[in-house]
Design an enzyme around this catalytic site. Sequence first.
Site, mmCIF file in Angstrom:
data_model
loop_
_atom_site.group_PDB
_atom_site.id
_atom_site.type_symbol
_atom_site.label_atom_id
_atom_site.label_comp_id
_atom_site.label_asym_id
_atom_site.label_seq_id
_atom_site.Cartn_x
_atom_site.Cartn_y
_atom_site.Cartn_z
ATOM 1 N N LYS A 44 -15.457 -9.794 8.147
ATOM 2 C CA LYS A 44 -14.452 -10.673 7.540
ATOM 3 C C LYS A 44 -15.065 -12.005 7.121
ATOM 4 O O LYS A 44 -14.578 -12.668 6.210
ATOM 5 C CB LYS A 44 -13.311 -10.929 8.521
ATOM 6 C CG LYS A 44 -12.533 -9.691 8.892
ATOM 7 C CD LYS A 44 -11.348 -9.449 7.983
ATOM 8 C CE LYS A 44 -10.685 -8.133 8.358
ATOM 9 N NZ LYS A 44 -9.795 -7.645 7.324
ATOM 10 N N GLU B 96 -14.131 -12.730 -5.487
ATOM 11 C CA GLU B 96 -12.760 -12.383 -5.906
ATOM 12 C C GLU B 96 -11.718 -13.058 -5.030
ATOM 13 O O GLU B 96 -10.534 -13.068 -5.379
ATOM 14 C CB GLU B 96 -12.462 -10.885 -5.806
ATOM 15 C CG GLU B 96 -13.470 -9.873 -6.231
ATOM 16 C CD GLU B 96 -14.529 -9.615 -5.185
ATOM 17 O OE1 GLU B 96 -15.535 -10.351 -5.257
ATOM 18 O OE2 GLU B 96 -14.393 -8.719 -4.338
ATOM 19 N N GLU C 289 0.825 -1.202 0.000
ATOM 20 C CA GLU C 289 0.000 0.000 0.000
ATOM 21 C C GLU C 289 0.862 1.256 0.000
ATOM 22 O O GLU C 289 0.546 2.249 -0.662
ATOM 23 C CB GLU C 289 -0.922 -0.028 1.233
ATOM 24 C CG GLU C 289 -2.131 0.873 1.110
ATOM 25 C CD GLU C 289 -3.204 0.489 2.128
ATOM 26 O OE1 GLU C 289 -3.862 -0.556 1.930
ATOM 27 O OE2 GLU C 289 -3.371 1.199 3.123
ATOM 28 N N GLU D 47 -16.291 -11.132 3.907
ATOM 29 C CA GLU D 47 -15.197 -10.857 2.971
ATOM 30 C C GLU D 47 -14.630 -12.151 2.372
ATOM 31 O O GLU D 47 -14.378 -12.250 1.176
ATOM 32 C CB GLU D 47 -14.077 -10.099 3.691
ATOM 33 C CG GLU D 47 -12.918 -9.712 2.773
ATOM 34 C CD GLU D 47 -11.760 -9.078 3.543
ATOM 35 O OE1 GLU D 47 -11.486 -9.512 4.676
ATOM 36 O OE2 GLU D 47 -11.141 -8.154 3.004
ATOM 37 N N GLU E 213 1.995 1.742 -3.385
ATOM 38 C CA GLU E 213 0.881 2.184 -4.213
ATOM 39 C C GLU E 213 0.664 3.683 -4.021
ATOM 40 O O GLU E 213 0.463 4.434 -4.979
ATOM 41 C CB GLU E 213 -0.401 1.414 -3.846
ATOM 42 C CG GLU E 213 -1.587 1.776 -4.750
ATOM 43 C CD GLU E 213 -2.883 1.091 -4.339
ATOM 44 O OE1 GLU E 213 -2.863 0.235 -3.425
ATOM 45 O OE2 GLU E 213 -3.921 1.435 -4.944
ATOM 46 N N CYS F 297 -10.412 -1.924 14.685
ATOM 47 C CA CYS F 297 -10.732 -3.350 14.842
ATOM 48 C C CYS F 297 -10.870 -3.784 16.295
ATOM 49 O O CYS F 297 -11.609 -4.711 16.603
ATOM 50 C CB CYS F 297 -9.678 -4.204 14.173
ATOM 51 S SG CYS F 297 -9.425 -3.745 12.456
ATOM 52 N N SER G 186 -7.472 1.975 -2.175
ATOM 53 C CA SER G 186 -6.277 1.193 -2.479
ATOM 54 C C SER G 186 -6.736 -0.156 -3.026
ATOM 55 O O SER G 186 -7.742 -0.702 -2.596
ATOM 56 C CB SER G 186 -5.466 0.990 -1.200
ATOM 57 O OG SER G 186 -4.618 -0.130 -1.362
ATOM 58 N N CYS H 127 -8.434 -2.082 4.235
ATOM 59 C CA CYS H 127 -8.299 -3.281 5.086
ATOM 60 C C CYS H 127 -9.594 -3.703 5.720
ATOM 61 O O CYS H 127 -9.680 -4.785 6.285
ATOM 62 C CB CYS H 127 -7.338 -3.036 6.240
ATOM 63 S SG CYS H 127 -6.019 -1.954 5.878
#
Lengths: 577, 565
Positions: free
Chosen positions: A357, A365, A278, A360, A281, A502, A318, A298
């Site tokens: 999560k 993907e 990142e 996720e 990036e 988190c 990102s 994230c």
Amino acid sequence: MITLTIDNQKIAVEEGTTILEAAEKLGIKIPTLCYLKDINVIGACRICVVEVQGAKAYVPACVAPVAEGMVVRTNTPAVIKARKLILELILSDHPMECLTCVRNQNCELQKLAEAFGLTEIRFEGEKTSYPIDNSSPAIVRDPRKCVLCRRCVAVCTEIQTVNAIQAQERGFNSLIAPAFNEQLANVECVQCGQCSLVCPTAAIHEVDDTGRVWEALADPKKHVIVQTAPATRVQVGETIGAEPGSIVTGQMVAGLRRLGFDKVFDTDFTADLTILEEGNELLQRIQTGGTLPMITSCSPGWIKFAEHFYPDLLPHLSTCKSPQQMFGALAKTYYAEKAGIDPADIFSVSIMPCTAKKYECTRPEMKSSGYQDVDVVLTSRELGRMFKQAGLDMANLPEEEYDAPLGISTGAGEIFGASGGVMEAALRTVYEVVTGKELPNINFTECRGLTGVKEATVQVGDLPVKIAITNGLGNARKVLDKIRAGEADYHFIEIMCCPGGCIGGGGSPIPTDTEIRLKRIDATYTEDERMALRKSHENPAVNELYQEFLEKPLGHKSHELLHTHYTKRNRYQEEEC
Amino acid sequence: MKSLDELAKIRDSRRAALKIREGVPSATEKAHIMMCGGAGCISSKCTDIVEAMKECLAKNGIADQVQIILTGCMGPCDMGPVAIVYPDATFYRRLKVKDAEAIVEEHILKGNPVQRLLYRTPGAKEPTRCVHDIDLFKKQKKIVLRNNFYIDPTSIEDYIARDGYAALAKALTQMEPGEIIEEVKKSGLRGRGGAGFSTGMKWGFTAAAKGSPKYVVCNGDEGDPGAFMDRSVLEGDPHSIIEGMAICGRAIGSEQGYVYVRAEYPLAIERLSNAIDDARRYGLLGKNIFETGFNFDIEIRIGAGAFVCGEETALLTSIEGKRGEPRPRPPFPANAGVWGKPTVLNNVETWANIPEIILKGAEWFSTIGTEKSKGTKVFALAGRINNTGIVEVPMGTTLREIVFEIGGGIPRKKLFKAVQTGGPSGGCIPADYLDTPVDYDSLGALGAIMGSGGMIVMDEDTCMVDIAKFFIDFCVDESCGKCSPCRIGTKRMLEILERITTGNGKEGDIELLQELATTIKSTALCGLGQTAPNPVLSTIRYFRHEYEEHIKEHYCRSGVCEFKE
Ligand SMILES: Cc1cc2nc3c(=O)[nH]c(=O)nc-3n(C[C@H](O)[C@H](O)[C@H](O)COP(=O)(O)O)c2cc1C
Ligand code: SF4
Ligand code: SF4
Ligand code: SF4
Ligand code: FES
């Protein structure tokens, strides 16, 4: 100041204070159910009623402001009897499955029943019987157990500004559900689980995936590995009654081994990796005139929120996967190769403070290894449950180390768990990479803390880098709206879906409130300071990974395994006909 | 219109044109036929009769000498369609299309009232022709419904002819805001929407509250089943609401009013909306009214129809476009109403009193009624009573007068058993208390409430346990579900009543009902829950024996309940 008397004690408090708050100052605890400090103050459950001299009816302490000369009695037999009857009514519409309930012994309703000494329910009648909604991979709604306190609604609407659930129907038929009683999976719910964190009962809770993990552990053909998110080590202790903020890293690792995991790895490792990808990036975007500000990616709740509500801003995100998913992709490629294990036999589990999560890891993907990269996500709460079921007394386990190589990490990876941590970790690396100099002070305290929107400018060589950090989606909106309006000149923004980051995620131990969040945050930075290495680019295992496998940040392999793309989502997904 | 002179001019010229309605024969017009256009008469096709009359008038070539006007509700709905023919104020009832011809050709052309269509007091030999001589009306006193016999609700000039907007003129040009509030306080007017709070005090609080802008709201939600008092005013005399609200705007310093009307009242919405347009056109709403610098305008908000939306905090929330649900008070609307701003919220009937109080003075108003309940109250009579419909009586009129003299007593010589006041969450009052004067405090002392004016009469064929069940069932359906005592408690009460009325009652059920009822009353969030147990408590109080008969003997003295053994 306003002077009043509560249970024969005089007290002076500021105007606007509620009776509940004034009583608390005197050490008098008035029972509550729907009340959630600063978030849900609606006077719905009526459990907190008290007697006020001269008032025609009882007064709900949680919403009633104090008045000069007010005389309050919180515990007369009459008021106790009234509260007890209200609780009896609430329980008369409850399935009473306490022994088999995920919230058994961690349920506010149960605690009240015990405190009130309720021994009998005199009302037999209709009970709420709406079906359980388990359409979502992360969140289960069980309206039968709902006491309609609406804390979840307040959190979803006021804090997260998602508005996925509201009161539907009326009277006895009321229920909390998405509009038109739609299923959770079909609406813009971001799966953050903040609702499950505040629910006093098990009417909204995480999907329990422990069964699938037990099964995998019992399967001799499976190589079962686990990764633990940064925040888990400052959370999981609470599930066995440890003080909030206890750091249990070593015991948790030991416990996981004893549960039978073949390898215990750490998401902190891929957190460090994230910083390299990142960070590069960001530099690339700055140098090549790419879309700025760049926003962190994230937090899967945040991603889904962006896809539903700010699809026009997706190019700002990102392309880095979350550390969990980077780990998943590497586990079934790099690690499998290195350890000589057929990736088909690897069962990859992650322990997360997060419900999103769970969602996720099921995104289409997230299969870049050729398999589902992460097989099962367990929340901190579920891990606590597994320890309990296995009879593991985590408090008395020896401290053990993570396995190499995917268990090697730095303090920079660790602080990902707290709001501002990703930014701080990135700054530690970007600064040194760009300037080639060592940071004079590694602690970017301006990134830390619970403030909803934090802003700063950090000098990196010649470039003043403008940053913003938000936690809680309501705060994210403030910054996103600025971007939309063209009023944001930040370079880099960290957005975390959950309040506090988190460590306050929807999969955290219950209770999680502001005070507890602060303690976990303190613990996070303590853990960071204890680490030998505190900058991601100094992580030797990450560097080895680049040498052996990935070659360079943003390289071809990275793109294949560590980066992703996003999907514009409708506000309401169309119903299938 | 800019000046008081202009207002006076309009009033005088229109008044001259309407002399015929005051009993003065006109040289150019033969008659004004006021056809009741209330809900009851509309549903019994009064408009067809109007058509037939028009045809007949045309046939006889006198269409231009007779006006037919559709008024607001005249009250005696069970006799509908009804009409009054001026100048001689002849009252006709139970009209049919075929009667049109007789009225036109006999009465209007030849001056012979049609005997068979006249009202006959029960027991009397001769019919009573003139509306002013009929007992049913003589006992009433009309302040709120002052115009319903006289004006065309679609004509602002008709309203002005009856001194409409004179009170606003007075308030704007001769009174200070504080004086207006004082006057309303002195009048003793209490809110007609249910709670009976002093209207003047409410205005005073709002005037004193910090924050701006301030708002004026009219509660026209009228959710009580069977009630149509407010509807009668909105449909029959919409300008009286507009004028009352504008006066309040002046008093508290507000420039914006909202009228919240339930969607089920399309005619009320239409009439009010037209009235607002007319008032704007006449400069009676809008900027710089009467050139005093005072601005005021009104918007209509249409309600979704839930009963609880009539509760003031729910209504305000609903105006803001959110789910209409009550919220705790304090803060009261006076301090935090619509959009958190200071707001006066009053009931339709309360508003309709305001112009009269300002025009005729607090002193005049306070001579009507009892010591603590001033003025009149409009009731909707229903149930086992001869004259169902709308009546307006001075406060302090006894229940007996209302039921037996104005209401004409119980049909089919049945015995009176109880009267329920206050709508679905009111209380049932037995025969022993028929001589109670109707006012806020006397009704409250009996375990009933004034409510918004529902009055349901029950005779010996009514089972009091069944009726309690009926009312609590309504509240169970209408509970918003926000607070637990009301959401679950009323449901449990209903379930207990269901078992009692099917022969499954248990020893201790009465006490359990009482325990539930008193706790719900004292802990529920809003007025709905706080009053929902009233019918159960009052029927237990006065008709406990009926409960016991049901529970112990499986016996229903009214033969209503069926017991399955
Ligand atoms: C459940 C419930 C329903 C109500 N419905 C109405 C209504 O339809 N119309 C009304 O004017 N007031 C209604 N009220 C009373 C209002 O809350 C409020 O007291 C009233 O409108 C104030 O006006 P007033 O002071 O002029 O009476 C209701 C109250 C409750 C608790
Ligand atoms: S998971 Fe988050 S977005 Fe979904 S309903 Fe709960 S609070 Fe709202
Ligand atoms: S789901 Fe839980 S938090 Fe939401 S209203 Fe029901 S009990 Fe309260
Ligand atoms: S008393 Fe009934 S209607 Fe009023 S807030 Fe409570 S549940 Fe809603
Ligand atoms: S805690 Fe006060 S009403 Fe629920």
